[in-house]
Design a protein around this motif. Structure first.
Motif, PDB file in Angstrom:
ATOM      1  N   ARG A   1      44.965  65.124  38.911  1.00  0.00           N
ATOM      2  CA  ARG A   1      44.332  63.843  38.627  1.00  0.00           C
ATOM      3  C   ARG A   1      43.459  63.978  37.385  1.00  0.00           C
ATOM      4  O   ARG A   1      42.595  64.862  37.320  1.00  0.00           O
ATOM      5  CB  ARG A   1      43.500  63.371  39.827  1.00  0.00           C
ATOM      6  N   THR A   2      43.716  63.145  36.385  1.00  0.00           N
ATOM      7  CA  THR A   2      42.973  63.166  35.129  1.00  0.00           C
ATOM      8  C   THR A   2      42.157  61.888  35.013  1.00  0.00           C
ATOM      9  O   THR A   2      42.684  60.836  34.641  1.00  0.00           O
ATOM     10  CB  THR A   2      43.933  63.292  33.932  1.00  0.00           C
ATOM     11  N   PRO A   3      40.862  61.940  35.329  1.00  0.00           N
ATOM     12  CA  PRO A   3      40.027  60.731  35.257  1.00  0.00           C
ATOM     13  C   PRO A   3      39.522  60.470  33.832  1.00  0.00           C
ATOM     14  O   PRO A   3      39.281  61.404  33.062  1.00  0.00           O
ATOM     15  CB  PRO A   3      38.852  61.053  36.190  1.00  0.00           C
ATOM     16  N   PHE A   4      39.344  59.210  33.520  1.00  0.00           N
ATOM     17  CA  PHE A   4      38.626  58.773  32.325  1.00  0.00           C
ATOM     18  C   PHE A   4      37.381  58.020  32.782  1.00  0.00           C
ATOM     19  O   PHE A   4      37.451  57.175  33.678  1.00  0.00           O
ATOM     20  CB  PHE A   4      39.513  57.889  31.451  1.00  0.00           C
ATOM     21  N   LEU A   5      36.238  58.354  32.178  1.00  0.00           N
ATOM     22  CA  LEU A   5      34.960  57.783  32.595  1.00  0.00           C
ATOM     23  C   LEU A   5      34.232  57.172  31.395  1.00  0.00           C
ATOM     24  O   LEU A   5      34.441  57.599  30.253  1.00  0.00           O
ATOM     25  CB  LEU A   5      34.079  58.853  33.241  1.00  0.00           C
ATOM     26  N   ILE A   6      33.391  56.193  31.685  1.00  0.00           N
ATOM     27  CA  ILE A   6      32.572  55.562  30.651  1.00  0.00           C
ATOM     28  C   ILE A   6      31.120  55.561  31.116  1.00  0.00           C
ATOM     29  O   ILE A   6      30.828  55.827  32.293  1.00  0.00           O
ATOM     30  CB  ILE A   6      33.015  54.116  30.369  1.00  0.00           C
ATOM     31  N   LYS A   7      30.235  55.273  30.185  1.00  0.00           N
ATOM     32  CA  LYS A   7      28.843  55.038  30.584  1.00  0.00           C
ATOM     33  C   LYS A   7      28.757  53.746  31.394  1.00  0.00           C
ATOM     34  O   LYS A   7      29.422  52.747  31.070  1.00  0.00           O
ATOM     35  CB  LYS A   7      27.948  54.938  29.351  1.00  0.00           C
ATOM     36  N   LYS A   8      27.960  53.770  32.410  1.00  0.00           N
ATOM     37  CA  LYS A   8      27.802  52.569  33.239  1.00  0.00           C
ATOM     38  C   LYS A   8      27.340  51.369  32.420  1.00  0.00           C
ATOM     39  O   LYS A   8      27.742  50.233  32.696  1.00  0.00           O
ATOM     40  CB  LYS A   8      26.807  52.847  34.362  1.00  0.00           C
ATOM     41  N   THR A   9      26.560  51.636  31.392  1.00  0.00           N
ATOM     42  CA  THR A   9      26.040  50.539  30.566  1.00  0.00           C
ATOM     43  C   THR A   9      27.107  49.935  29.658  1.00  0.00           C
ATOM     44  O   THR A   9      26.876  48.891  29.053  1.00  0.00           O
ATOM     45  CB  THR A   9      24.876  51.047  29.702  1.00  0.00           C
ATOM     46  N   ASP A  10      28.281  50.602  29.552  1.00  0.00           N
ATOM     47  CA  ASP A  10      29.363  50.081  28.704  1.00  0.00           C
ATOM     48  C   ASP A  10      30.384  49.263  29.482  1.00  0.00           C
ATOM     49  O   ASP A  10      31.362  48.775  28.898  1.00  0.00           O
ATOM     50  CB  ASP A  10      30.111  51.246  28.029  1.00  0.00           C
ATOM     51  N   ALA A  11      30.186  49.101  30.768  1.00  0.00           N
ATOM     52  CA  ALA A  11      31.157  48.382  31.590  1.00  0.00           C
ATOM     53  C   ALA A  11      31.386  46.970  31.061  1.00  0.00           C
ATOM     54  O   ALA A  11      30.438  46.231  30.796  1.00  0.00           O
ATOM     55  CB  ALA A  11      30.667  48.321  33.039  1.00  0.00           C
ATOM     56  N   GLY A  12      32.674  46.632  30.857  1.00  0.00           N
ATOM     57  CA  GLY A  12      33.052  45.305  30.391  1.00  0.00           C
ATOM     58  C   GLY A  12      32.969  45.102  28.888  1.00  0.00           C
ATOM     59  O   GLY A  12      33.302  44.017  28.396  1.00  0.00           O
ATOM     60  N   LYS A  13      32.559  46.111  28.130  1.00  0.00           N
ATOM     61  CA  LYS A  13      32.412  45.957  26.680  1.00  0.00           C
ATOM     62  C   LYS A  13      33.721  46.285  25.944  1.00  0.00           C
ATOM     63  O   LYS A  13      34.516  47.097  26.390  1.00  0.00           O
ATOM     64  CB  LYS A  13      31.301  46.877  26.162  1.00  0.00           C
ATOM     65  N   ARG A  14      33.883  45.657  24.783  1.00  0.00           N
ATOM     66  CA  ARG A  14      35.047  45.941  23.937  1.00  0.00           C
ATOM     67  C   ARG A  14      34.878  47.260  23.176  1.00  0.00           C
ATOM     68  O   ARG A  14      35.863  47.903  22.831  1.00  0.00           O
ATOM     69  CB  ARG A  14      35.271  44.817  22.923  1.00  0.00           C
ATOM     70  N   LYS A  15      33.649  47.628  22.909  1.00  0.00           N
ATOM     71  CA  LYS A  15      33.373  48.870  22.194  1.00  0.00           C
ATOM     72  C   LYS A  15      32.643  49.823  23.134  1.00  0.00           C
ATOM     73  O   LYS A  15      31.540  49.531  23.609  1.00  0.00           O
ATOM     74  CB  LYS A  15      32.527  48.594  20.954  1.00  0.00           C
ATOM     75  N   LEU A  16      33.275  50.980  23.379  1.00  0.00           N
ATOM     76  CA  LEU A  16      32.684  51.972  24.264  1.00  0.00           C
ATOM     77  C   LEU A  16      31.913  53.000  23.444  1.00  0.00           C
ATOM     78  O   LEU A  16      32.425  53.540  22.464  1.00  0.00           O
ATOM     79  CB  LEU A  16      33.775  52.697  25.068  1.00  0.00           C
ATOM     80  N   SER A  17      30.699  53.269  23.846  1.00  0.00           N
ATOM     81  CA  SER A  17      29.943  54.312  23.152  1.00  0.00           C
ATOM     82  C   SER A  17      30.500  55.691  23.470  1.00  0.00           C
ATOM     83  O   SER A  17      30.463  56.609  22.645  1.00  0.00           O
ATOM     84  CB  SER A  17      28.466  54.244  23.551  1.00  0.00           C
ATOM     85  N   VAL A  18      31.063  55.838  24.690  1.00  0.00           N
ATOM     86  CA  VAL A  18      31.586  57.129  25.151  1.00  0.00           C
ATOM     87  C   VAL A  18      32.788  56.882  26.059  1.00  0.00           C
ATOM     88  O   VAL A  18      32.772  55.975  26.892  1.00  0.00           O
ATOM     89  CB  VAL A  18      30.511  57.915  25.936  1.00  0.00           C
ATOM     90  N   LEU A  19      33.830  57.695  25.872  1.00  0.00           N
ATOM     91  CA  LEU A  19      34.946  57.750  26.813  1.00  0.00           C
ATOM     92  C   LEU A  19      35.169  59.220  27.138  1.00  0.00           C
ATOM     93  O   LEU A  19      35.470  60.016  26.249  1.00  0.00           O
ATOM     94  CB  LEU A  19      36.215  57.128  26.231  1.00  0.00           C
TER      95      LEU A  19
ATOM     96  N   GLU B   1      25.092  59.104  34.649  1.00  0.00           N
ATOM     97  CA  GLU B   1      25.250  58.042  33.651  1.00  0.00           C
ATOM     98  C   GLU B   1      26.645  57.425  33.675  1.00  0.00           C
ATOM     99  O   GLU B   1      26.864  56.378  33.079  1.00  0.00           O
ATOM    100  CB  GLU B   1      25.026  58.595  32.244  1.00  0.00           C
ATOM    101  N   LEU B   2      27.594  58.092  34.342  1.00  0.00           N
ATOM    102  CA  LEU B   2      29.008  57.771  34.173  1.00  0.00           C
ATOM    103  C   LEU B   2      29.593  57.006  35.349  1.00  0.00           C
ATOM    104  O   LEU B   2      29.136  57.128  36.487  1.00  0.00           O
ATOM    105  CB  LEU B   2      29.807  59.060  33.961  1.00  0.00           C
ATOM    106  N   ALA B   3      30.649  56.248  35.034  1.00  0.00           N
ATOM    107  CA  ALA B   3      31.413  55.522  36.045  1.00  0.00           C
ATOM    108  C   ALA B   3      32.895  55.670  35.718  1.00  0.00           C
ATOM    109  O   ALA B   3      33.274  55.732  34.543  1.00  0.00           O
ATOM    110  CB  ALA B   3      31.022  54.043  36.054  1.00  0.00           C
ATOM    111  N   PRO B   4      33.763  55.733  36.735  1.00  0.00           N
ATOM    112  CA  PRO B   4      35.200  55.870  36.470  1.00  0.00           C
ATOM    113  C   PRO B   4      35.785  54.615  35.846  1.00  0.00           C
ATOM    114  O   PRO B   4      35.398  53.491  36.191  1.00  0.00           O
ATOM    115  CB  PRO B   4      35.795  56.133  37.855  1.00  0.00           C
ATOM    116  N   LEU B   5      36.731  54.813  34.934  1.00  0.00           N
ATOM    117  CA  LEU B   5      37.431  53.697  34.300  1.00  0.00           C
ATOM    118  C   LEU B   5      38.861  53.611  34.821  1.00  0.00           C
ATOM    119  O   LEU B   5      39.291  52.588  35.337  1.00  0.00           O
ATOM    120  CB  LEU B   5      37.418  53.850  32.783  1.00  0.00           C
TER     121      LEU B   5
END
Length: 458
Positions: A68-86, A274-278
């Motif tokens: 299983r290969t997860p991709f995660l983002i910062k919780k504060t980036d949820a729903g944004k078009r531009k991700l600060s971190v992936l 800081e992270l949440a799964p995408l």
């Protein structure tokens, strides 16, 4: 002529005059011996060692295990078009490649489509979390001068395309001109230093390459005949996780998703909270992947499985931890300390040792296991599957054999299962070690024995 008499005649021939031989043929499930010669001699197993690692993986991880290969983002980036971190969190999956797919980029394109469906158009930093595996990236005992070849590719929690770049060699327009070197993918991660030439018509093919040190500059040398066909090979890369990221960025750019930069997990200074799964990518089940280990004899898959065993069972994704898991499994299968000493998962290191008796004990153990159908079908059919396509070709009884071939400089081995005309199943191991072996002659002699066993055993 009895089978033992035939075997003694074969092994007394000049082909084996300078070789050490260990052989055992037994029936299943009772273990009756039909031929034995030096079964307790410790031998270089070469790729027949993969039979041990694939069996341990099936028992410990189970056939339905998936990477299983997860991709995660910062919780504060949820729903944004531009991700600060992936965050790309590697799990040791060896199968992110074009094998069985329409192109080497298909998986990356699927991931890009997932991002696009979520409305993402830009990633500021792609963070590579490669911590699932420990260093070193290559097993101890591997030949230092062969690190540029596909069979010595580095292990990595984030892997791509067998951690290799495909090579095509094409003759120049006329003798004396540089041969043409074509890379795939060719996104600049591997640099070419071309010192090869186009030789005279009908000249020998001597084109070769090397990648020395901790870099990705490959020097090509030797020649290819002006009238010769193109040739193909694979060169391994250093830092496979960066190679994967480099390729992914180029593929995503073509799909309208820009990745501005790449960082390692350590450089990112991110915290888990800081992270949440995408989204998460899943591999095919282990029952499919072990076929690549045994049918294709793909070293990277074997080594990635070995480190995964270490991580999942021992909590450490290292060669040492994985080998400890395999050793315990082999003891459970009835092997003793004198039967087995492994230092890698693929059998490439010449420090590996297995006895013919040990290999047959393993084969008998797996025959008595519910995992046997998966294990049996992971092995090669002579004359059909790529790694043994030339062996026993056209022999009807070969269709009822499942075998694993093993080759390094001083070994040419064969082990597996065969079926007699009555339908009775047998396990066998033929280990031939020695300097300067005539491999085609050894293969022909061993194949003759296997076919004779299938014809004459009850």
């Amino acid at each position: 002529q009895s089978f033992p008499a035939l075997a003694e005649e074969v092994f007394s021939s000049p082909v084996f005059s300078s070789a050490t031989i260990a052989v055992l043929f037994v029936s299943l499930p009772d273990g009756a011996t039909f031929y034995s010669r030096g079964p307790d001699l410790p031998m270089i197993p070469a790729s027949t060692a993969k039979l041990a690692v694939s069996a341990a993986a099936l028992e410990q991880l189970k056939p339905d295990f998936r990477f299983r290969t997860p991709f995660l983002i910062k919780k504060t980036d949820a729903g944004k078009r531009k991700l600060s971190v992936l965050v790309w969190r590697g799990s040791g999956d060896p199968s992110i490649s074009g094998r069985g797919r329409s192109s080497p980029y298909e998986v990356f394109e699927i991931w890009g489509a997932s991002l696009a469906a979520l409305g993402v158009a830009k990633v500021k930093k792609l963070v590579l979390d490669n911590r699932y595996f420990d260093e070193p990236a290559t097993a101890p005992g591997w030949p230092e001068g062969e690190l540029s070849y596909w069979y010595q590719a580095e292990t990595s929690a984030i892997s791509y395309n067998d951690n290799c770049v495909e090579l095509s060699f094409v003759p120049g327009q006329r003798p004396g001109r540089r041969a043409k070197i074509v890379l795939a993918p060719d996104f600049g991660y591997v640099k070419v230093r071309n010192r090869s030439v186009t030789g005279a018509p009908e000249s020998l093919f001597t084109l070769d390459y090397s990648r020395w040190g901790l870099n990705n500059t490959v020097t090509f040398f030797g020649s290819i005949a002006a009238d010769g066909p193109s040739s193909h090979d694979f060169v391994s890369v250093h830092r496979p996780e960066l190679y994967a990221a480099h390729t992914l960025r180029r593929v995503w750019r073509g799909k309208g998703i820009k990745v501005s930069g790449v960082k390692t997990w350590e450089q990112s200074r991110l915290r888990e909270e800081e992270l949440a799964p995408l989204f998460t990518w899943e591999s095919e089940p282990l029952s499919s992947l072990v076929r690549i280990v045994n049918k294709n004899s793909q070293n990277l898959y074997a080594e990635q499985l070995l480190k995964t065993l270490g991580k999942e069972v021992e909590g450490r994704g290292s060669f040492t931890a994985g080998l400890a898991v395999v050793a315990r499994f082999l003891k459970k299968a009835g092997l003793t300390d004198s039967d087995c000493h492994l230092v890698d998962g693929s059998g490439l290191a010449e420090e590996n040792r297995l006895t013919a008796a040990g290999e047959v004990r393993l084969l008998r153990h797996m025959h008595s296991s519910p995992l046997f159908p998966v294990y049996y079908e992971s092995m090669s059919i002579p004359g059909v599957d790529r790694s043994v396509r030339k062996r026993m070709k056209g022999e009807p009884l070969a269709a009822f054999m499942r075998i694993k071939q093993g080759t390094v400089a001083r070994a040419r081995n064969l082990a597996g299962y065969l079926q007699s005309r009555s339908g009775r199943l047998y396990a066998f191991s033929v280990l031939v070690n020695g300097a300067g072996l005539d491999r085609p002659a050894v293969d022909e002699a061993v194949d003759r024995l296997c076919v004779a066993a299938a014809r004459t055993f009850p």
